[in-house]
Scaffold this motif. Structure first.
Motif, PDB file in Angstrom:
ATOM      1  N   VAL A 171       0.909  -1.222  -0.061  1.00 31.90           N
ATOM      2  CA  VAL A 171      -0.008  -0.060   0.070  1.00 31.90           C
ATOM      3  C   VAL A 171       0.578   1.150   0.005  1.00 31.90           C
ATOM      4  N   ALA A 172       1.914   1.140   0.779  1.00 32.64           N
ATOM      5  CA  ALA A 172       3.060   2.394   0.796  1.00 32.64           C
ATOM      6  C   ALA A 172       3.493   2.609  -0.384  1.00 32.64           C
ATOM      7  N   GLN A 173       3.812   1.581  -1.193  1.00 26.57           N
ATOM      8  CA  GLN A 173       4.428   1.487  -2.543  1.00 26.57           C
ATOM      9  C   GLN A 173       3.502   2.108  -3.654  1.00 26.57           C
ATOM     10  N   LEU A 174       2.288   1.457  -3.554  1.00 32.04           N
ATOM     11  CA  LEU A 174       1.183   1.988  -4.450  1.00 32.04           C
ATOM     12  C   LEU A 174       0.923   3.602  -4.129  1.00 32.04           C
ATOM     13  N   ALA A 175       0.918   4.216  -2.899  1.00 27.33           N
ATOM     14  CA  ALA A 175       0.752   5.533  -2.659  1.00 27.33           C
ATOM     15  C   ALA A 175       1.638   6.273  -3.265  1.00 27.33           C
ATOM     16  N   GLY A 176       2.977   5.809  -2.848  1.00 31.91           N
ATOM     17  CA  GLY A 176       4.494   6.558  -3.399  1.00 31.91           C
ATOM     18  C   GLY A 176       4.205   6.609  -4.851  1.00 31.91           C
ATOM     19  N   ALA A 177       3.807   5.675  -5.621  1.00 31.77           N
ATOM     20  CA  ALA A 177       3.995   5.458  -7.013  1.00 31.77           C
ATOM     21  C   ALA A 177       2.826   6.224  -7.866  1.00 31.77           C
ATOM     22  N   THR A 178       1.779   6.489  -7.103  1.00 34.91           N
ATOM     23  CA  THR A 178       0.696   7.221  -7.860  1.00 34.91           C
ATOM     24  C   THR A 178       0.591   8.669  -7.709  1.00 34.91           C
ATOM     25  N   PRO A 179       0.915   9.493  -8.752  1.00 33.88           N
ATOM     26  CA  PRO A 179       1.125  10.980  -8.581  1.00 33.88           C
ATOM     27  C   PRO A 179      -0.397  11.584  -8.337  1.00 33.88           C
ATOM     28  N   THR A 180      -0.197  12.692  -7.482  1.00 34.70           N
ATOM     29  CA  THR A 180      -1.454  13.665  -7.356  1.00 34.70           C
ATOM     30  C   THR A 180      -1.829  14.306  -8.686  1.00 34.70           C
ATOM     31  N   LYS A 181      -3.015  14.912  -8.710  1.00 35.97           N
ATOM     32  CA  LYS A 181      -3.246  15.864  -9.947  1.00 35.97           C
ATOM     33  C   LYS A 181      -2.120  16.910  -9.984  1.00 35.97           C
ATOM     34  N   GLU A 182      -1.986  17.597  -8.770  1.00 37.14           N
ATOM     35  CA  GLU A 182      -0.755  18.543  -8.855  1.00 37.14           C
ATOM     36  C   GLU A 182       0.679  17.889  -9.474  1.00 37.14           C
ATOM     37  N   GLU A 183       1.113  16.868  -8.832  1.00 40.89           N
ATOM     38  CA  GLU A 183       2.309  16.282  -9.358  1.00 40.89           C
ATOM     39  C   GLU A 183       2.173  15.822 -11.099  1.00 40.89           C
ATOM     40  N   GLN A 184       1.159  15.724 -11.438  1.00 39.85           N
ATOM     41  CA  GLN A 184       0.650  15.500 -12.970  1.00 39.85           C
ATOM     42  C   GLN A 184       0.904  16.521 -13.629  1.00 39.85           C
ATOM     43  N   ARG A 185       0.131  17.696 -13.088  1.00 42.83           N
ATOM     44  CA  ARG A 185       0.356  19.040 -13.817  1.00 42.83           C
ATOM     45  C   ARG A 185       1.820  19.540 -13.830  1.00 42.83           C
ATOM     46  N   ARG A 215       4.481  17.708 -13.498  1.00 42.75           N
ATOM     47  CA  ARG A 215       5.099  17.064 -14.614  1.00 42.75           C
ATOM     48  C   ARG A 215       5.154  17.301 -16.026  1.00 42.75           C
ATOM     49  N   TYR A 216       3.878  17.604 -16.324  1.00 45.31           N
ATOM     50  CA  TYR A 216       3.305  18.082 -17.866  1.00 45.31           C
ATOM     51  C   TYR A 216       4.163  19.230 -18.013  1.00 45.31           C
ATOM     52  N   GLU A 217       4.016  20.315 -17.173  1.00 48.02           N
ATOM     53  CA  GLU A 217       4.700  21.491 -17.237  1.00 48.02           C
ATOM     54  C   GLU A 217       6.188  21.540 -17.565  1.00 48.02           C
ATOM     55  N   GLU A 218       6.688  20.700 -16.881  1.00 46.08           N
ATOM     56  CA  GLU A 218       8.330  20.413 -17.022  1.00 46.08           C
ATOM     57  C   GLU A 218       8.656  19.873 -18.093  1.00 46.08           C
ATOM     58  N   THR A 219       7.770  18.706 -18.457  1.00 41.80           N
ATOM     59  CA  THR A 219       8.025  17.997 -19.668  1.00 41.80           C
ATOM     60  C   THR A 219       7.871  19.009 -21.060  1.00 41.80           C
ATOM     61  N   LYS A 220       6.733  19.815 -20.923  1.00 39.88           N
ATOM     62  CA  LYS A 220       6.476  20.871 -22.233  1.00 39.88           C
ATOM     63  C   LYS A 220       7.664  21.759 -22.219  1.00 39.88           C
ATOM     64  N   ALA A 221       8.238  22.137 -21.151  1.00 39.70           N
ATOM     65  CA  ALA A 221       9.187  23.194 -20.994  1.00 39.70           C
ATOM     66  C   ALA A 221      10.663  22.457 -21.723  1.00 39.70           C
ATOM     67  N   TYR A 222      10.553  21.311 -21.434  1.00 44.18           N
ATOM     68  CA  TYR A 222      11.903  20.571 -22.077  1.00 44.18           C
ATOM     69  C   TYR A 222      11.722  20.490 -23.512  1.00 44.18           C
ATOM     70  N   VAL A 223      10.607  19.997 -24.069  1.00 43.54           N
ATOM     71  CA  VAL A 223      10.396  19.809 -25.426  1.00 43.54           C
ATOM     72  C   VAL A 223      10.409  21.175 -26.088  1.00 43.54           C
ATOM     73  N   GLU A 224       9.941  22.130 -25.521  1.00 42.98           N
ATOM     74  CA  GLU A 224       9.950  23.408 -26.095  1.00 42.98           C
ATOM     75  C   GLU A 224      11.578  23.780 -26.314  1.00 42.98           C
ATOM     76  N   GLU A 225      12.253  23.670 -25.274  1.00 41.55           N
ATOM     77  CA  GLU A 225      13.755  24.221 -25.407  1.00 41.55           C
ATOM     78  C   GLU A 225      14.571  23.233 -26.136  1.00 41.55           C
ATOM     79  N   HIS A 226      14.352  21.775 -26.175  1.00 40.77           N
ATOM     80  CA  HIS A 226      15.280  21.049 -26.816  1.00 40.77           C
ATOM     81  C   HIS A 226      14.807  20.394 -28.072  1.00 40.77           C
ATOM     82  N   PHE A 227      13.696  20.577 -28.661  1.00 42.51           N
ATOM     83  CA  PHE A 227      13.091  19.896 -29.617  1.00 42.51           C
ATOM     84  C   PHE A 227      12.228  20.909 -30.636  1.00 42.51           C
TER      85      PHE A 227
END
Length: 88
Positions: free
Chosen positions: A31-45, A47-59
């Motif tokens: 249960v601890a592993q599942l909780a730790g591996a499941t991102p919250t909505k804020e963590e997903q948001r 991660r999306y913003e960080e990925t978007k910024a990386y793609v914009e800069e590098h690709f």
């Protein structure tokens, strides 16, 4: 660390127990592993913003547009359908 009881249906409890056993761990650790591996909505948001910024800069060298998103979705659809890499 204090323990807390989580009430679930017996079928859910049995499933968690089976999953934990298969992984060689306790249900508590599973249960601890599942909780730790499941991102919250804020963590997903974030991660999306960080990925978007990386793609914009590098690709892209500029902003990620709606057209870029549509092209990416089409690429995934083509890959899933086996249309990428076909010999014509």
């Amino acid at each position: 660390m204090a323990d807390t009881t989580i009430k679930v249906d017996p079928a859910v409890r049995d499933r968690l127990m089976e999953l934990a056993r298969e992984r060689g761990m306790t249900m508590r650790d599973l249960v601890a592993q599942l909780a730790g591996a499941t991102p919250t909505k804020e963590e997903q948001r974030r991660r999306y913003e960080e990925t978007k910024a990386y793609v914009e800069e590098h690709f892209l060298g500029g902003p990620y547009t709606e057209e870029d998103e549509k092209a990416g979705e089409q690429l995934w659809a083509d890959l899933e359908a086996g249309r990428i890499g076909e010999v014509q």
